[in-house]
Design an enzyme around this catalytic site. Structure first.
Site, PDB file in Angstrom:
ATOM      1  N   SER A 136      45.534  -2.580   4.930  1.00 52.42           N
ATOM      2  CA  SER A 136      44.796  -2.481   6.190  1.00 52.42           C
ATOM      3  C   SER A 136      43.349  -2.954   6.113  1.00 52.42           C
ATOM      4  O   SER A 136      42.738  -3.205   7.136  1.00 52.42           O
ATOM      5  CB  SER A 136      44.825  -1.041   6.713  1.00 52.42           C
ATOM      6  OG  SER A 136      44.019  -0.206   5.915  1.00 52.42           O
TER       7      SER A 136
ATOM      8  N   LYS B 262      38.522   2.845   6.135  1.00 48.36           N
ATOM      9  CA  LYS B 262      38.384   2.059   7.370  1.00 48.36           C
ATOM     10  C   LYS B 262      36.914   1.727   7.590  1.00 48.36           C
ATOM     11  O   LYS B 262      36.027   2.294   6.970  1.00 48.36           O
ATOM     12  CB  LYS B 262      38.897   2.830   8.602  1.00 48.36           C
ATOM     13  CG  LYS B 262      40.343   3.245   8.535  1.00 48.36           C
ATOM     14  CD  LYS B 262      41.288   2.081   8.626  1.00 48.36           C
ATOM     15  CE  LYS B 262      42.722   2.581   8.570  1.00 48.36           C
ATOM     16  NZ  LYS B 262      43.589   1.731   7.818  1.00 48.36           N
TER      17      LYS B 262
END
Length: 183
Positions: free
Chosen positions: A40, A78
């Site tokens: 990701s 993230k």
């Protein structure tokens, strides 16, 4: 054993205990390791990259943070896009924060190599309902995105990240050795 020998041994033991305590505090708060799991955050961070994070730095826009996944409780990595009070939207692969266009230089490599027209699909907070239930990022919360926008589970799918759930701000990559350095 003389009284002076006892004092010397006590002092040595006390110094050792203080040293262990100091190392523990450094390890827990300043140099806390985390491992990237999944794709990701590609191309900036790869699966199994090892990073140092700290709890002493407050997250700022575009910082990379770690927090427990709302899905399974595992630590995930993230990028902070929205701060408290911000509105976020994407239009034609362009990030807008509070209606101001922002460049994302950390995505340049990925945009050059992409095979599709858009790296990030268009969205507004209104289009993300019922996951995002506010018109702005709430107080004490952040809006986060993975760098690999087409293959990430981020705030578009699980909502805002509460400040109290953040476990650290990434400040250094220590593995793999050929990519060692600050982000």
């Amino acid at each position: 054993m003389t009284k002076q020998n006892k004092k010397k041994r006590f002092r040595t033991a006390a110094e050792f205990i203080l040293l262990i305590g100091f190392v523990f505090l450094l390890r827990h708060f300043v140099f806390n390791p985390v491992e990237v799991s999944g794709t990701s955050m590609e191309p900036n961070y790869q699966d199994a990259d090892r990073l140092w994070q700290t709890t002493f730095i407050a997250p700022d826009r575009f910082d990379v943070i770690t927090f427990k996944s709302p899905r399974n409780g595992k630590s995930i990595v993230k990028r902070v896009i929205g701060l408290p009070g911000d509105t976020i939207r994407y239009e034609n692969d362009q990030l807008y924060i509070n209606d101001i266009a922002y460049e994302e230089p950390y995505l340049d490599e990925f945009k050059e190599a992409k095979k599709t027209d858009l790296l990030t699909d268009d969205f507004t907070f209104a289009s993300l309902q019922p996951v995002v239930t506010s018109k702005t990022v709430p107080d004490e919360s952040y809006f986060v995105l993975g760098d690999n926008r087409q293959k990430t589970d981020d705030s578009r799918y699980f909502g805002f990240v509460n400040k109290e759930d953040i476990t650290g701000v990434v400040f250094f990559r220590f593995f793999p050795l050929e990519k060692i350095g600050a982000p």
